[in-house]
Design an enzyme around this catalytic site. Structure first.
Site, mmCIF file in Angstrom:
data_model
loop_
_atom_site.group_PDB
_atom_site.id
_atom_site.type_symbol
_atom_site.label_atom_id
_atom_site.label_comp_id
_atom_site.label_asym_id
_atom_site.label_seq_id
_atom_site.Cartn_x
_atom_site.Cartn_y
_atom_site.Cartn_z
ATOM 1 N N HIS A 308 -4.370 -10.442 2.760
ATOM 2 C CA HIS A 308 -3.623 -9.414 1.506
ATOM 3 C C HIS A 308 -4.477 -8.155 1.212
ATOM 4 O O HIS A 308 -3.870 -7.001 1.180
ATOM 5 C CB HIS A 308 -3.642 -10.389 0.143
ATOM 6 C CG HIS A 308 -3.052 -9.306 -0.958
ATOM 7 N ND1 HIS A 308 -1.746 -9.302 -1.389
ATOM 8 C CD2 HIS A 308 -3.862 -8.992 -1.785
ATOM 9 C CE1 HIS A 308 -1.490 -8.807 -2.432
ATOM 10 N NE2 HIS A 308 -2.999 -8.300 -2.858
ATOM 11 N N GLU A 309 -5.722 -8.288 1.212
ATOM 12 C CA GLU A 309 -6.524 -7.260 1.071
ATOM 13 C C GLU A 309 -6.606 -6.111 2.032
ATOM 14 O O GLU A 309 -6.774 -4.914 1.882
ATOM 15 C CB GLU A 309 -8.093 -7.630 0.524
ATOM 16 C CG GLU A 309 -8.229 -8.535 -0.590
ATOM 17 C CD GLU A 309 -7.666 -7.929 -1.900
ATOM 18 O OE1 GLU A 309 -7.430 -6.781 -2.015
ATOM 19 O OE2 GLU A 309 -7.159 -9.020 -2.701
ATOM 20 N N GLU A 389 1.245 -4.549 -4.415
ATOM 21 C CA GLU A 389 1.101 -5.979 -4.166
ATOM 22 C C GLU A 389 1.916 -6.515 -3.233
ATOM 23 O O GLU A 389 1.457 -7.393 -2.405
ATOM 24 C CB GLU A 389 0.946 -6.697 -5.516
ATOM 25 C CG GLU A 389 -0.107 -6.102 -6.529
ATOM 26 C CD GLU A 389 -1.396 -6.524 -5.911
ATOM 27 O OE1 GLU A 389 -1.684 -7.434 -5.432
ATOM 28 O OE2 GLU A 389 -2.527 -5.706 -6.086
ATOM 29 N N ASP A 393 1.041 -8.383 0.336
ATOM 30 C CA ASP A 393 1.716 -9.588 0.772
ATOM 31 C C ASP A 393 2.477 -9.384 2.006
ATOM 32 O O ASP A 393 2.472 -10.564 2.698
ATOM 33 C CB ASP A 393 2.392 -10.065 -0.383
ATOM 34 C CG ASP A 393 1.607 -10.704 -1.718
ATOM 35 O OD1 ASP A 393 0.762 -10.782 -1.605
ATOM 36 O OD2 ASP A 393 2.306 -10.952 -2.696
#
EC number: 3.4.24.84
Length: 470
Positions: A308-309, A389, A393
């Protein structure tokens, strides 16, 4: 203080009416959002299907009660703030308080720079008194209705208030002096100097953050080679093209919340994992407190969080957000400068012609005049952050870590249980991140979309094989 010469000669009553309309519209809209969330809480009496088996019904019930308490307290706070703000504007509270501060120092000085800290001192006392209706409503009504125990008693609030006011003055008085001095010294375009100083500070913060801010949280180190976590993280970093040596773990001092973040660019980029994200903080259970045992994620789940990061890095979210924030603050300062130099604004709140205190101008412009723009800008910024975000994802899903990320989100939620159900409109105006249910639903949507695409690509080959066999 200089003013624009081309401002229309509006009646001060018209300006006052516009400011009061801004107050009413802004607070009514916020009240509507709060009531929507309150209705969602009232109707959410069972645990959502996605979290059933994760959160016990009694914990969910307590979280729901706390959320109801918080929303009703927020509703009362909005109503009280709207009423008192209208009273302040209509009856000329700010000219009265400024006159009181000037009278206090009348025998010593008439200079604005020395009157301003006294005005701020009176404002601090008034702010404490202003909060009393909300505090009384919480203590005398809501805590009895919902059974939510407050942190402090009445006596403790009174004992804390006086030291808090004194400590606040130690910070606010120098700030008030600095603001007035800077505006008087910088002149007409002072707001651009403020923007430039803020822009330089934020750029320097990117360089200094690992060395000045991180040590306050804990000790930072690179991932240890030879561990399973290092192997899994290195695999996804190699796929993404991110150097694994830029992945760090912080050994926190007292933080309990699990977190990870990405920041920087080029040679300064870093992915930082808090040790609270690791299973048992990566330590032997005997070294932990009883309530800490079992918290944290497995190696695969931590790798899903790293994916995710990596999505934030791959899509350049840090640079884009930094640029947009600087443009937003520049536009805010330009609008602030335009309104700050508007003489009708000071007359509208009750000041006589020619009396334009700098510190009062800051309060009026930021609290009332700029509210429409700041509200809209805040909504757009929150939309952008939630969009980022979802994009991160989606990148984790592309790397094949959808299931691991979903299970990590559920485990993080299980470690720090809060009320999970939110009204969509309320979330759009208040949350920087999608809710746990929204993120899980998005992962299911991506899985369904990928499965559908696979089925569609297989159908032509099935038809060819069928024709060949015929």
């Amino acid at each position: 203080m200089a003013f624009y010469d081309n401002w229309p000669e509006w009646d001060s009553k018209v300006v006052l009416a516009l400011l009061m309309i801004i107050v009413v519209v802004g607070n009514v809209w916020e009240l509507m959002l709060t009531k929507r969330q309150q209705l969602v809480c009232l109707n959410s009496v069972i645990v959502p299907d996605e979290l059933r088996g994760i959160i016990p019904p009694d914990i969910f019930h307590r979280a729901r009660i706390y959320e109801l308490h918080k929303m009703e307290l927020m509703s009362w706070k909005i109503l009280v703030d709207m009423f008192l703000s209208l009273v302040e504007l209509f009856f000329g509270f700010y000219p009265f308080l400024w006159g009181l501060a000037a009278t206090t120092l009348a025998k010593a000085t008439h200079k604005e720079i020395w009157i301003s800290p006294v005005f701020v001192f009176y404002m601090t006392i008034y702010s404490c008194v202003r909060y009393l209706p909300v505090l009384a409503y919480d203590k005398c009504i809501l805590q009895l209705r919902y059974g939510v125990q407050g942190q402090f008693s009445w006596c403790l609030y009174c004992c804390v208030a006086i030291p808090a006011i004194l400590l606040t003055q130690i910070l606010l008085a120098p700030v008030a002096l600095l603001i007035v001095f800077t505006v008087q010294a910088a002149g007409y375009w002072f707001f651009l100097y403020f923007w430039g100083a803020w822009a330089i500070f934020t750029i320097l913060l990117v360089f200094l953050f690992p060395y000045c801010c991180i040590p306050c949280i804990g000790r930072q180190r690179r991932l240890s080679e030879g561990t399973q976590l290092y192997t899994d993280v290195k695999r996804v970093c190699d796929v993404a093209g991110f150097p694994v040596k830029r992945v760090f773990i912080i050994r926190t001092k007292s933080m309990q919340y699990s977190n990870a973040y990405f920041y920087g660019s080029c040679c300064l980029k870093r992915i930082v994992l808090f040790d609270t994200l690791l299973l048992n903080k990566g330590l032997d259970p005997s070294q932990l407190k009883p309530y800490e045992v079992g918290r944290g994620l497995t190696t695969q789940q931590v790798t899903g969080v790293v994916c995710h990061e990596l999505g934030h890095w791959k899509y350049g979210h840090f640079c884009k957000t930094t640029l947009i924030m600087k443009l937003h603050f520049l536009l805010t300062m330009l609008l602030f400068g335009v309104l700050f130099h508007c003489p009708q604004l000071y007359k509208g709140v009750g000041f006589a012609a020619g009396i334009t205190p700098i510190i009062v101008g800051f309060i009026i412009v930021l609290r009332f005049a700029l509210t429409p723009y700041l509200t809209l800008a805040n909504f757009l910024m929150l939309w952008m952050m939630r969009h980022n975000e979802f994009a991160a994802d989606r990148y984790a899903h592309r790397l094949g870590y959808s299931a691991q990320l979903s299970s990590a989100l559920i485990k993080i939620y299980a470690d720090h249980m809060t009320f999970p159900v939110f009204d969509d409109c309320y979330s759009r105006w208040h949350h920087t991140h999608p809710t746990i249910l929204q993120r899980l639903a998005y992962q299911r949507f991506l899985d369904y979309k990928a499965a559908t695409k696979t089925e569609d690509s297989v159908k032509p080959f099935a038809k060819i094989r069928k024709s060949d066999s015929a």
